[in-house]
Design a protein around this motif. Sequence first.
Motif, PDB file in Angstrom:
ATOM      1  N   ARG A   1       2.228   1.749  -3.501  1.00 55.55           N
ATOM      2  CA  ARG A   1       1.197   2.237  -4.422  1.00 55.55           C
ATOM      3  C   ARG A   1       0.971   3.718  -4.205  1.00 55.55           C
ATOM      4  NH1 ARG A   1      -1.365  -2.585  -3.261  1.00 55.55           N
ATOM      5  NH2 ARG A   1      -2.792  -1.566  -1.824  1.00 55.55           N
ATOM      6  N   SER A   2       0.961   4.136  -2.952  1.00 57.21           N
ATOM      7  CA  SER A   2       0.795   5.561  -2.643  1.00 57.21           C
ATOM      8  C   SER A   2       1.974   6.375  -3.162  1.00 57.21           C
ATOM      9  CB  SER A   2       0.662   5.760  -1.125  1.00 57.21           C
ATOM     10  OG  SER A   2      -0.498   5.141  -0.652  1.00 57.21           O
ATOM     11  N   ALA A   3       3.174   5.856  -3.014  1.00 54.68           N
ATOM     12  CA  ALA A   3       4.364   6.553  -3.519  1.00 54.68           C
ATOM     13  C   ALA A   3       4.313   6.660  -5.037  1.00 54.68           C
ATOM     14  CB  ALA A   3       5.636   5.837  -3.075  1.00 54.68           C
ATOM     15  N   LEU A   4       3.861   5.612  -5.710  1.00 52.50           N
ATOM     16  CA  LEU A   4       3.722   5.643  -7.158  1.00 52.50           C
ATOM     17  C   LEU A   4       2.686   6.687  -7.565  1.00 52.50           C
ATOM     18  CD1 LEU A   4       4.460   4.470  -9.933  1.00 52.50           C
ATOM     19  CD2 LEU A   4       2.736   2.690  -9.546  1.00 52.50           C
ATOM     20  N   HIS A   5       1.602   6.775  -6.824  1.00 52.76           N
ATOM     21  CA  HIS A   5       0.571   7.771  -7.115  1.00 52.76           C
ATOM     22  C   HIS A   5       1.131   9.189  -6.944  1.00 52.76           C
ATOM     23  CE1 HIS A   5      -3.359   9.384  -7.751  1.00 52.76           C
ATOM     24  NE2 HIS A   5      -3.388   9.932  -6.554  1.00 52.76           N
TER      25      HIS A   5
ATOM     26  N   THR B   1       0.821  -1.203   0.000  1.00 51.99           N
ATOM     27  CA  THR B   1       0.000   0.000   0.000  1.00 51.99           C
ATOM     28  C   THR B   1       0.856   1.255   0.000  1.00 51.99           C
ATOM     29  OG1 THR B   1      -1.739  -1.176   1.178  1.00 51.99           O
ATOM     30  CG2 THR B   1      -1.823   1.217   1.245  1.00 51.99           C
ATOM     31  N   CYS B   2       1.923   1.255   0.772  1.00 52.56           N
ATOM     32  CA  CYS B   2       2.790   2.431   0.841  1.00 52.56           C
ATOM     33  C   CYS B   2       3.460   2.699  -0.506  1.00 52.56           C
ATOM     34  CB  CYS B   2       3.829   2.291   1.942  1.00 52.56           C
ATOM     35  SG  CYS B   2       4.881   0.827   1.785  1.00 52.56           S
TER      36      CYS B   2
ATOM     37  N   CYS C   1      10.262   3.461  -0.541  1.00 55.51           N
ATOM     38  CA  CYS C   1       9.310   2.983  -1.548  1.00 55.51           C
ATOM     39  C   CYS C   1       9.743   3.402  -2.940  1.00 55.51           C
ATOM     40  CB  CYS C   1       7.906   3.509  -1.255  1.00 55.51           C
ATOM     41  SG  CYS C   1       7.135   2.701   0.162  1.00 55.51           S
ATOM     42  N   LEU C   2      10.248   4.615  -3.078  1.00 56.78           N
ATOM     43  CA  LEU C   2      10.721   5.064  -4.386  1.00 56.78           C
ATOM     44  C   LEU C   2      11.894   4.207  -4.849  1.00 56.78           C
ATOM     45  CD1 LEU C   2      10.479   8.928  -3.897  1.00 56.78           C
ATOM     46  CD2 LEU C   2       8.999   7.474  -5.303  1.00 56.78           C
TER      47      LEU C   2
END
Length: 72
Positions: free
Chosen positions: A12-16, A9-10, A35-36
């Motif tokens: 996916r949020s970073a990708l967003h 989830t973290c 995450c990046l």
Amino acid sequence: MWNEPYLETCCRSALHRLTLVGDPGRPDGLKDGPCLARLREMGLARLRQDGRYEPTAEGLGRHAREVLRRCA
């Protein structure tokens, strides 16, 4: 059959966030830095010469499918 590695989830949020920021890119060293880096290892993001992350074409496609829920 599902062939892509799971995105936490973290991540996916970073990708967003990475897609929202657009051309300026996202700087390294923020809270979502791990995450990046993970997205970079997966080929979904790249670290530019100026030290900022941007999504790859694969990352944009994954964002559309998983975050925006659009068909590829």
